[in-house]
Design a protein around this motif. Structure first.
Motif, PDB file in Angstrom:
ATOM      1  N   HIS A   1     -87.809 -13.240  22.822  1.00 10.41           N
ATOM      2  CA  HIS A   1     -87.316 -11.889  23.124  1.00 10.41           C
ATOM      3  C   HIS A   1     -86.146 -12.013  24.088  1.00 10.41           C
ATOM      4  CE1 HIS A   1     -87.220  -7.648  23.641  1.00 10.41           C
ATOM      5  NE2 HIS A   1     -87.711  -7.632  24.870  1.00 10.41           N
ATOM      6  N   LYS A   2     -85.018 -11.388  23.737  1.00  7.73           N
ATOM      7  CA  LYS A   2     -83.816 -11.459  24.565  1.00  7.73           C
ATOM      8  C   LYS A   2     -83.393 -12.905  24.811  1.00  7.73           C
ATOM      9  CE  LYS A   2     -83.584  -6.994  25.070  1.00  7.73           C
ATOM     10  NZ  LYS A   2     -82.501  -6.212  24.411  1.00  7.73           N
ATOM     11  N   GLY A   3     -83.558 -13.751  23.788  1.00  2.00           N
ATOM     12  CA  GLY A   3     -83.120 -15.130  23.887  1.00  2.00           C
ATOM     13  C   GLY A   3     -84.043 -16.060  24.643  1.00  2.00           C
TER      14      GLY A   3
ATOM     15  N   GLU B   1     -99.344 -28.427  11.404  1.00  2.00           N
ATOM     16  CA  GLU B   1     -99.416 -27.163  12.140  1.00  2.00           C
ATOM     17  C   GLU B   1     -98.462 -26.148  11.525  1.00  2.00           C
ATOM     18  OE1 GLU B   1     -99.544 -25.819  16.842  1.00  2.00           O
ATOM     19  OE2 GLU B   1     -98.271 -27.495  16.254  1.00  2.00           O
ATOM     20  N   ILE B   2     -98.953 -24.915  11.338  1.00  2.00           N
ATOM     21  CA  ILE B   2     -98.111 -23.806  10.889  1.00  2.00           C
ATOM     22  C   ILE B   2     -97.918 -22.889  12.089  1.00  2.00           C
ATOM     23  CG2 ILE B   2     -97.825 -21.895   9.278  1.00  2.00           C
ATOM     24  CD1 ILE B   2     -99.708 -23.290   7.363  1.00  2.00           C
ATOM     25  N   VAL B   3     -96.690 -22.808  12.564  1.00  2.00           N
ATOM     26  CA  VAL B   3     -96.382 -22.046  13.772  1.00  2.00           C
ATOM     27  C   VAL B   3     -95.594 -20.798  13.397  1.00  2.00           C
ATOM     28  CG1 VAL B   3     -95.220 -22.078  16.014  1.00  2.00           C
ATOM     29  CG2 VAL B   3     -96.325 -24.155  15.152  1.00  2.00           C
ATOM     30  N   GLY B   4     -96.080 -19.651  13.834  1.00  2.00           N
ATOM     31  CA  GLY B   4     -95.342 -18.411  13.639  1.00  2.00           C
ATOM     32  C   GLY B   4     -94.252 -18.278  14.680  1.00  2.00           C
ATOM     33  N   PHE B   5     -93.022 -18.042  14.224  1.00  2.00           N
ATOM     34  CA  PHE B   5     -91.883 -17.884  15.137  1.00  2.00           C
ATOM     35  C   PHE B   5     -91.390 -16.449  14.993  1.00  2.00           C
ATOM     36  CE2 PHE B   5     -87.431 -18.733  16.534  1.00  2.00           C
ATOM     37  CZ  PHE B   5     -87.743 -19.251  17.788  1.00  2.00           C
ATOM     38  N   LEU B   6     -91.707 -15.621  15.985  1.00  2.00           N
ATOM     39  CA  LEU B   6     -91.504 -14.184  15.866  1.00  2.00           C
ATOM     40  C   LEU B   6     -90.522 -13.671  16.899  1.00  2.00           C
ATOM     41  CD1 LEU B   6     -95.268 -13.119  15.575  1.00  2.00           C
ATOM     42  CD2 LEU B   6     -93.733 -13.909  13.764  1.00  2.00           C
ATOM     43  N   GLY B   7     -89.905 -12.542  16.586  1.00  2.00           N
ATOM     44  CA  GLY B   7     -89.004 -11.889  17.517  1.00  2.00           C
ATOM     45  C   GLY B   7     -88.383 -10.668  16.872  1.00  2.00           C
ATOM     46  N   PRO B   8     -88.082  -9.644  17.662  1.00  2.00           N
ATOM     47  CA  PRO B   8     -87.403  -8.469  17.104  1.00  2.00           C
ATOM     48  C   PRO B   8     -85.972  -8.818  16.722  1.00  2.00           C
ATOM     49  CG  PRO B   8     -87.520  -8.299  19.490  1.00  2.00           C
ATOM     50  CD  PRO B   8     -88.320  -9.512  19.110  1.00  2.00           C
ATOM     51  N   ASN B   9     -85.320  -7.908  16.004  1.00  2.00           N
ATOM     52  CA  ASN B   9     -83.932  -8.131  15.626  1.00  2.00           C
ATOM     53  C   ASN B   9     -83.070  -8.311  16.870  1.00  2.00           C
ATOM     54  OD1 ASN B   9     -84.532  -7.865  12.907  1.00  2.00           O
ATOM     55  ND2 ASN B   9     -84.125  -5.668  12.884  1.00  2.00           N
TER      56      ASN B   9
ATOM     57  N   PHE C   1     -97.460  -7.593  19.584  1.00  2.00           N
ATOM     58  CA  PHE C   1     -96.031  -7.878  19.450  1.00  2.00           C
ATOM     59  C   PHE C   1     -95.199  -6.704  19.955  1.00  2.00           C
ATOM     60  CE2 PHE C   1     -92.099  -7.597  16.963  1.00  2.00           C
ATOM     61  CZ  PHE C   1     -91.548  -8.850  17.187  1.00  2.00           C
ATOM     62  N   HIS C   2     -95.592  -5.495  19.577  1.00  2.00           N
ATOM     63  CA  HIS C   2     -94.851  -4.304  20.000  1.00  2.00           C
ATOM     64  C   HIS C   2     -94.875  -4.147  21.517  1.00  2.00           C
ATOM     65  CE1 HIS C   2     -93.328  -0.222  20.161  1.00  2.00           C
ATOM     66  NE2 HIS C   2     -94.408   0.138  20.825  1.00  2.00           N
ATOM     67  N   LEU C   3     -96.040  -4.329  22.113  1.00  4.45           N
ATOM     68  CA  LEU C   3     -96.159  -4.164  23.561  1.00  4.45           C
ATOM     69  C   LEU C   3     -95.349  -5.217  24.319  1.00  4.45           C
ATOM     70  CD1 LEU C   3     -99.968  -3.351  23.833  1.00  4.45           C
ATOM     71  CD2 LEU C   3     -98.079  -1.784  24.302  1.00  4.45           C
ATOM     72  N   LEU C   4     -95.324  -6.430  23.796  1.00  7.29           N
ATOM     73  CA  LEU C   4     -94.621  -7.511  24.489  1.00  7.29           C
ATOM     74  C   LEU C   4     -93.105  -7.422  24.351  1.00  7.29           C
ATOM     75  CD1 LEU C   4     -96.892 -10.566  23.613  1.00  7.29           C
ATOM     76  CD2 LEU C   4     -96.588  -9.534  25.864  1.00  7.29           C
ATOM     77  N   THR C   5     -92.625  -6.933  23.212  1.00  4.94           N
ATOM     78  CA  THR C   5     -91.179  -6.954  22.952  1.00  4.94           C
ATOM     79  C   THR C   5     -90.514  -5.602  23.150  1.00  4.94           C
ATOM     80  OG1 THR C   5     -91.548  -6.561  20.576  1.00  4.94           O
ATOM     81  CG2 THR C   5     -91.374  -8.852  21.328  1.00  4.94           C
TER      82      THR C   5
END
Length: 367
Positions: A205-207, A28-36, A302-306
């Motif tokens: 997002h936010k930990g 499985e290739i899982v994307g792990f995303l988050g803003p700075n 991503f933008h709307l969620l974070t």
């Protein structure tokens, strides 16, 4: 399998990661995303053992990575965002040095060196010093050190940073091949890359983890409906009989094209009525040109969620407000004390002046 359970990490008063849990399977290739500042890099560093968590566990096939860090490290490959390399070494020397640290022996070492040399596109710079390499070749060298020992878990932080379009396609194909028999955690700010490689996405997002789902289901986190666009050729088409069968569906837009019409239907996201809609069009004898589900890009989702406000509980908000009030009261009290202290000092000073003047006057009279 990678298993993260109730993982938390703080830096002083800052809660970088707050009680997160997720799993990732082999293949499985899982994307792990988050803003700075979301806690993404902190989580990755804990996963490779660079940082210790305040609480929680990280397991590889049921084994806690902190119980035997050296054994866990032998099964993990890591490409950090800031790719650390030794500029005075050649590419070959550097990779042999990394292999020696991992205690790799011949003939397996030669086999893996040949693999990364070919698959990471390093043949042209194999004998070249790393300090003279372009950013793209430096990134390839970093990827080579992450996979040289054939790890079970591969953690890649911005793996295609600095590569040109052709190189990006080559590295993506390599990651896709590696993902067939490894667990791959991929972090990237390039959403097209995530969409191209990952079937599943985790957004922090936010930990806190706010999304852990397949890319196809991400739209459900920002809307309860989806749109189906139907393009067809017909004279005065009437969808009212079909709409009466599905009261949850709305015909929200009709747009004239050059030689046909485009109809947009808004449908609850849990429903898929494309078969029923195409069957109705066929029964009417209309010519169907195209039909597709209109989706938002991963970048938009991503933008709307974070971009929302932090996920505070009411208790946390009340606590912060109380702390602000207390701090305000302390400041006001200090200001009051200071303002009261100044006149007292002036009074003392005036009294001393008067007493001194009286003493001088008395001395003159005695003389």
């Amino acid at each position: 399998m990678l298993t993260v359970k109730n993982l938390s990490r703080s830096f002083g008063d800052i809660k970088a990661v707050q009680n997160i849990s997720f799993t990732a399977d082999k293949g499985e290739i899982v994307g792990f995303l988050g803003p700075n500042g979301a806690g993404k890099t902190t989580t990755l560093r804990m996963m490779v053992g660079y940082l210790q968590p305040d609480s929680g566990t990280i397991e590889l096939d049921g084994e806690n990575v902190f119980d035997n860090p050296l054994a866990a490290s032998a099964r993990i490959g890591y490409l950090p965002e800031l790719n650390p390399l030794y500029n005075e070494m050649t590419v070959e020397e550097f990779l042999r040095f990394i292999a020696a640290l991992r205690k790799m022996k011949e003939p397996y070492l030669s086999e893996r060196l040949e693999f990364v040399r070919d698959n990471c596109g390093l043949d042209e710079v194999w004998k070249q010093k790393i300090g003279t390499l372009s950013k793209g070749y430096r990134q390839r060298t970093g990827l080579a050190q992450a996979i040289i020992h054939n790890p079970d878990l591969l953690i890649l932080d911005e793996p295609t940073s600095g590569l040109d379009p052709n190189q990006i396609l080559e590295i993506r194909e390599l990651i896709r091949e590696l993902g067939e028999n490894k667990t791959v955690i991929l972090s990237s700010h390039i959403m097209q890359e995530v969409q191209a490689l990952c079937s599943r996405v985790i957004i922090i997002h936010k930990g806190q983890i706010i999304v852990d789902d397949s890319i196809e289901n991400l739209s459900s986190y920002i809307s309860e409906t989806t749109q189906i666009v139907l393009e067809l050729e017909a004279e005065n088409p009437d969808f009212q009989p079909w709409l009466e069968q599905y009261p949850q569906v709305q015909l929200t837009d009709i747009e004239p094209k050059d030689d046909h019409l485009a109809f947009k239907f808004t449908i609850p996201i849990e429903m898929d009525l494309r078969k029923e809609l195409s069957a109705f069009v066929s029964e009417q004898g209309w010519y169907l040109i195209s039909m597709y589900r209109e989706t938002q890009s991963l970048e938009e989702i991503f933008h709307l969620l974070t971009s929302e406000e932090p996920f505070y509980t009411e208790e946390e908000e009340e606590k912060e407000e109380e702390e602000e009030v207390i701090e305000g009261e302390e400041i006001s009290s200090e200001e009051v004390n200071e303002s009261e202290a100044e006149p007292e000092e002036e009074t003392i000073s005036l009294r001393e002046t008067e007493e001194k003047a009286q003493e001088e006057s008395s001395t003159k009279e005695q003389k």
